[in-house]
Scaffold this active site. Sequence first.
Site, PDB file in Angstrom:
ATOM      1  CG  ASP A  44      -1.873   1.171   1.217  1.00  0.00           C
ATOM      2  OD1 ASP A  44      -2.832   1.113   0.422  1.00  0.00           O
ATOM      3  OD2 ASP A  44      -1.659   2.156   1.941  1.00  0.00           O
ATOM      4  CE1 TYR A  49       0.535   7.939   2.966  1.00  0.00           C
ATOM      5  CE2 TYR A  49       1.068   5.723   2.242  1.00  0.00           C
ATOM      6  CZ  TYR A  49       0.171   6.612   2.782  1.00  0.00           C
ATOM      7  OH  TYR A  49      -1.084   6.196   3.147  1.00  0.00           O
ATOM      8  CE  LYS A  74      -3.553   4.694   0.249  1.00  0.00           C
ATOM      9  NZ  LYS A  74      -2.187   4.525   0.789  1.00  0.00           N
ATOM     10  CG  HIS A 107      -4.419   9.811   0.086  1.00  0.00           C
ATOM     11  ND1 HIS A 107      -3.061   9.681  -0.054  1.00  0.00           N
ATOM     12  CD2 HIS A 107      -4.689   9.336   1.318  1.00  0.00           C
ATOM     13  CE1 HIS A 107      -2.540   9.167   1.037  1.00  0.00           C
ATOM     14  NE2 HIS A 107      -3.506   8.952   1.895  1.00  0.00           N
TER      15      HIS A 107
HETATM   16  P1  NDP Z   1      -0.004   0.877  11.978  1.00  0.00           P
HETATM   17  O1  NDP Z   1      -1.298   1.084  12.660  1.00  0.00           O
HETATM   18  O2  NDP Z   1       0.220  -0.337  11.172  1.00  0.00           O
HETATM   19  O3  NDP Z   1       1.173   1.030  13.073  1.00  0.00           O
HETATM   20  C1  NDP Z   1       2.504   1.179  12.674  1.00  0.00           C
HETATM   21  C2  NDP Z   1       3.357   1.453  13.894  1.00  0.00           C
HETATM   22  O4  NDP Z   1       3.337   0.314  14.769  1.00  0.00           O
HETATM   23  C3  NDP Z   1       4.805   1.695  13.545  1.00  0.00           C
HETATM   24  O5  NDP Z   1       5.321   2.599  14.516  1.00  0.00           O
HETATM   25  C4  NDP Z   1       5.446   0.321  13.684  1.00  0.00           C
HETATM   26  O6  NDP Z   1       6.815   0.461  14.047  1.00  0.00           O
HETATM   27  C5  NDP Z   1       4.638  -0.276  14.823  1.00  0.00           C
HETATM   28  N1  NDP Z   1       4.435  -1.735  14.689  1.00  0.00           N
HETATM   29  C6  NDP Z   1       4.110  -2.415  13.564  1.00  0.00           C
HETATM   30  N2  NDP Z   1       3.979  -3.723  13.823  1.00  0.00           N
HETATM   31  C7  NDP Z   1       4.234  -3.882  15.137  1.00  0.00           C
HETATM   32  C8  NDP Z   1       4.263  -5.002  15.989  1.00  0.00           C
HETATM   33  N3  NDP Z   1       3.993  -6.228  15.537  1.00  0.00           N
HETATM   34  N4  NDP Z   1       4.559  -4.816  17.299  1.00  0.00           N
HETATM   35  C9  NDP Z   1       4.813  -3.566  17.776  1.00  0.00           C
HETATM   36  N5  NDP Z   1       4.802  -2.463  17.014  1.00  0.00           N
HETATM   37  C10 NDP Z   1       4.514  -2.619  15.708  1.00  0.00           C
HETATM   38  O7  NDP Z   1       0.399   2.129  11.112  1.00  0.00           O
HETATM   39  P2  NDP Z   1       0.036   3.224  10.115  1.00  0.00           P
HETATM   40  O8  NDP Z   1      -0.611   4.315  10.841  1.00  0.00           O
HETATM   41  O9  NDP Z   1       1.268   3.439   9.344  1.00  0.00           O
HETATM   42  O10 NDP Z   1      -1.055   2.617   9.139  1.00  0.00           O
HETATM   43  C11 NDP Z   1      -0.775   1.520   8.322  1.00  0.00           C
HETATM   44  C12 NDP Z   1      -0.848   1.867   6.847  1.00  0.00           C
HETATM   45  O11 NDP Z   1      -2.150   2.324   6.490  1.00  0.00           O
HETATM   46  C13 NDP Z   1       0.053   3.013   6.426  1.00  0.00           C
HETATM   47  O12 NDP Z   1       1.415   2.659   6.392  1.00  0.00           O
HETATM   48  C14 NDP Z   1      -0.526   3.366   5.083  1.00  0.00           C
HETATM   49  O13 NDP Z   1      -0.121   2.440   4.093  1.00  0.00           O
HETATM   50  C15 NDP Z   1      -2.023   3.241   5.398  1.00  0.00           C
HETATM   51  N6  NDP Z   1      -2.585   4.557   5.805  1.00  0.00           N
HETATM   52  C16 NDP Z   1      -3.487   5.146   4.956  1.00  0.00           C
HETATM   53  C17 NDP Z   1      -4.064   6.357   5.257  1.00  0.00           C
HETATM   54  C18 NDP Z   1      -5.049   6.952   4.331  1.00  0.00           C
HETATM   55  O14 NDP Z   1      -5.426   8.127   4.506  1.00  0.00           O
HETATM   56  N7  NDP Z   1      -5.502   6.231   3.323  1.00  0.00           N
HETATM   57  C19 NDP Z   1      -3.714   7.101   6.491  1.00  0.00           C
HETATM   58  C20 NDP Z   1      -2.792   6.387   7.341  1.00  0.00           C
HETATM   59  C21 NDP Z   1      -2.275   5.161   6.990  1.00  0.00           C
HETATM   60  P3  NDP Z   1       8.061   0.081  13.105  1.00  0.00           P
HETATM   61  O15 NDP Z   1       7.758   0.464  11.689  1.00  0.00           O
HETATM   62  O16 NDP Z   1       9.164   0.919  13.701  1.00  0.00           O
HETATM   63  O17 NDP Z   1       8.310  -1.377  13.266  1.00  0.00           O
END
Ligand code: NDP
Length: 278
Positions: A44, A49, A74, A107
Amino acid sequence: METMRLYNGIEIPAIGYGTWQSPDSEVTVNGVKTAVASGYRHIDAAAVYGNEVSVGKGIAGCGVPREELFITSKVWNTERGYDATLAAFEKTIKDLGCGYLDLYLIHWPASAHMYADWEQINLDTWRAMTELYKAGKIKAIGVSNFKPHHLEALMKTEVKPMVDQIEFHPGLLQEKTAAYCRENNILVEGWSPLGTGRMLDNEVLKDIALRSGKSVAQVCIRWCIQHDILPLPKSVTPSRIKENLQVFDFELNAADMEKIDLLNNFGGSGLDPDQVDF
Ligand code: NDP
């Protein structure tokens, strides 16, 4: 990887690899490669980004043929409208180096609080998306952060949205939008399934994770899937990238699903498409 099906018959891998806040650097190149090596086939991305070149390098170096991957991007808010959307699409496939997209999303909706002609703006953007879809440059088209009132005009067009990607995690069920999408054959994808990490310290979720022999992150991802919502967890940490896929070997029982549902109203980003200033 299990799949879900869009109304036009396209199969979409049931978990996507999120890339928001992944830096435009080797960290993301390696994150994408690790994700694909771990079994992800769905990535995604988004122009805003600022890392599509790095995501593209990861795709190019992942060792799996392009046609076995499902790549989403997006169109950002500054590129709304017919001509700007066509140009944004060209830039995105060039940056990603992927030839075509499996899914392209608007988006965020243009909304009434910012634009008097918000509905027409969304329709103009949608006309460009539809044209790209009919030309075979995109396998599926959809929206993100659209509520039912934003979707209504698009539902009257020739090609209806196949996906709505919305914020969805324990604490934020978005029931009205999810129900509208279910009734209209629109697949819901859940962004921030871990609430960008805000879910991880919740005591109810920790207790369920302990009893399930799983992590809180895995419980959140599994809970989305059992709601027929496609989760998009993001991580650049190899162990977490793998962990977030290991959710097909357990099931949350009805009582635990309900407990999580009842957590409604916590941990949301607060980003309401009818109020955001971007
Ligand atoms: P998540 O809700 O997936 O959380 C990500 C965070 O949690 C990061 O800090 C990551 O750290 C940490 N993390 C991930 N897996 C674990 C685990 N198993 N244990 C502990 N910590 C963990 O994140 P996002 O808010 O990034 O949302 C996910 C995706 O959704 C985005 O990347 C994007 O692709 C999409 N998105 C779309 C939006 C939209 O408007 N359409 C808006 C926001 C997001 P680390 O990376 O350091 O491991």
